[in-house]
Design a protein around this motif. Sequence first.
Motif, PDB file in Angstrom:
ATOM      1  N   GLY A  48      22.238   0.481 -38.606  1.00 29.42           N
ATOM      2  CA  GLY A  48      23.679   0.493 -38.796  1.00 29.42           C
ATOM      3  C   GLY A  48      24.241  -0.903 -38.699  1.00 29.42           C
ATOM      4  O   GLY A  48      23.553  -1.844 -38.324  1.00 29.42           O
ATOM      5  N   ALA A  49      25.500  -1.021 -39.047  1.00 29.18           N
ATOM      6  CA  ALA A  49      26.161  -2.320 -39.026  1.00 29.18           C
ATOM      7  C   ALA A  49      27.629  -2.140 -38.667  1.00 29.18           C
ATOM      8  O   ALA A  49      28.198  -1.049 -38.831  1.00 29.18           O
ATOM      9  CB  ALA A  49      26.025  -3.007 -40.383  1.00 29.18           C
ATOM     10  N   ILE A  50      28.215  -3.218 -38.191  1.00 30.60           N
ATOM     11  CA  ILE A  50      29.618  -3.182 -37.799  1.00 30.60           C
ATOM     12  C   ILE A  50      30.271  -4.482 -38.227  1.00 30.60           C
ATOM     13  O   ILE A  50      29.652  -5.554 -38.164  1.00 30.60           O
ATOM     14  CB  ILE A  50      29.740  -2.959 -36.274  1.00 30.60           C
ATOM     15  CG1 ILE A  50      31.182  -2.727 -35.849  1.00 30.60           C
ATOM     16  CG2 ILE A  50      29.112  -4.106 -35.487  1.00 30.60           C
ATOM     17  CD1 ILE A  50      31.315  -2.211 -34.414  1.00 30.60           C
ATOM     18  N   ASN A  51      31.522  -4.393 -38.678  1.00 32.77           N
ATOM     19  CA  ASN A  51      32.190  -5.619 -39.114  1.00 32.77           C
ATOM     20  C   ASN A  51      32.682  -6.410 -37.904  1.00 32.77           C
ATOM     21  O   ASN A  51      32.554  -5.967 -36.755  1.00 32.77           O
ATOM     22  CB  ASN A  51      33.314  -5.310 -40.098  1.00 32.77           C
ATOM     23  CG  ASN A  51      34.511  -4.655 -39.454  1.00 32.77           C
ATOM     24  OD1 ASN A  51      34.395  -4.078 -38.369  1.00 32.77           O
ATOM     25  ND2 ASN A  51      35.651  -4.745 -40.094  1.00 32.77           N
ATOM     26  N   ARG A  52      33.248  -7.550 -38.158  1.00 32.27           N
ATOM     27  CA  ARG A  52      33.535  -8.466 -37.057  1.00 32.27           C
ATOM     28  C   ARG A  52      34.623  -7.956 -36.115  1.00 32.27           C
ATOM     29  O   ARG A  52      34.626  -8.292 -34.936  1.00 32.27           O
ATOM     30  CB  ARG A  52      33.901  -9.847 -37.598  1.00 32.27           C
ATOM     31  CG  ARG A  52      35.171  -9.897 -38.415  1.00 32.27           C
ATOM     32  CD  ARG A  52      35.344 -11.289 -39.017  1.00 32.27           C
ATOM     33  NE  ARG A  52      36.608 -11.423 -39.728  1.00 32.27           N
ATOM     34  CZ  ARG A  52      36.948 -12.502 -40.406  1.00 32.27           C
ATOM     35  NH1 ARG A  52      36.130 -13.536 -40.492  1.00 32.27           N
ATOM     36  NH2 ARG A  52      38.106 -12.552 -41.024  1.00 32.27           N
ATOM     37  N   SER A  53      35.538  -7.171 -36.631  1.00 29.31           N
ATOM     38  CA  SER A  53      36.605  -6.641 -35.774  1.00 29.31           C
ATOM     39  C   SER A  53      36.187  -5.377 -35.037  1.00 29.31           C
ATOM     40  O   SER A  53      36.821  -4.983 -34.051  1.00 29.31           O
ATOM     41  CB  SER A  53      37.851  -6.353 -36.601  1.00 29.31           C
ATOM     42  OG  SER A  53      37.627  -5.230 -37.439  1.00 29.31           O
ATOM     43  N   GLY A  54      35.133  -4.733 -35.533  1.00 29.44           N
ATOM     44  CA  GLY A  54      34.706  -3.469 -34.958  1.00 29.44           C
ATOM     45  C   GLY A  54      35.372  -2.263 -35.590  1.00 29.44           C
ATOM     46  O   GLY A  54      35.111  -1.125 -35.211  1.00 29.44           O
ATOM     47  N   GLY A  55      36.204  -2.501 -36.576  1.00 29.02           N
ATOM     48  CA  GLY A  55      36.953  -1.419 -37.179  1.00 29.02           C
ATOM     49  C   GLY A  55      36.247  -0.679 -38.285  1.00 29.02           C
ATOM     50  O   GLY A  55      36.718   0.363 -38.756  1.00 29.02           O
TER      51      GLY A  55
END
Length: 125
Positions: A48-55
């Motif tokens: 999985g992956a997550i963007n820099r803001s966590g949103g």
Amino acid sequence: VQLQASGGGLVQAGGSLRLSCAASGRTFGTYAMGWFRQAPGKERELVGAINRSGGSTYYADSVKGRFTISRDNAKSTGYLQMNSLKPEDTAVYYCAAPAYSGTYYYTSESAYRYWGQGTQVTVSS
């Protein structure tokens, strides 16, 4: 960027683990993060992956609904909460950071330049 993954261990099927990835070097909130795993004899795959803001997050179909990625930018730490673990989840898990400081997450392994050392997760049946 330096990444340090931790939290792996041995757990029974159906159990839970939370992996952490402590980051240093570049400001944590400026880049996305990914979690990968590699089982014996298999290629490394994106969990999985997550963007820099966590949103915004992405999950592989094999873990969707069971794993949750999150991050605490104030603590420069990312997390992978793993629930309802299965024996097929057994692997070395890696956190990774991309070369770019973009808004979005990345699903291609080639986008990731920085890697943690890996932490072993073993799920017994």
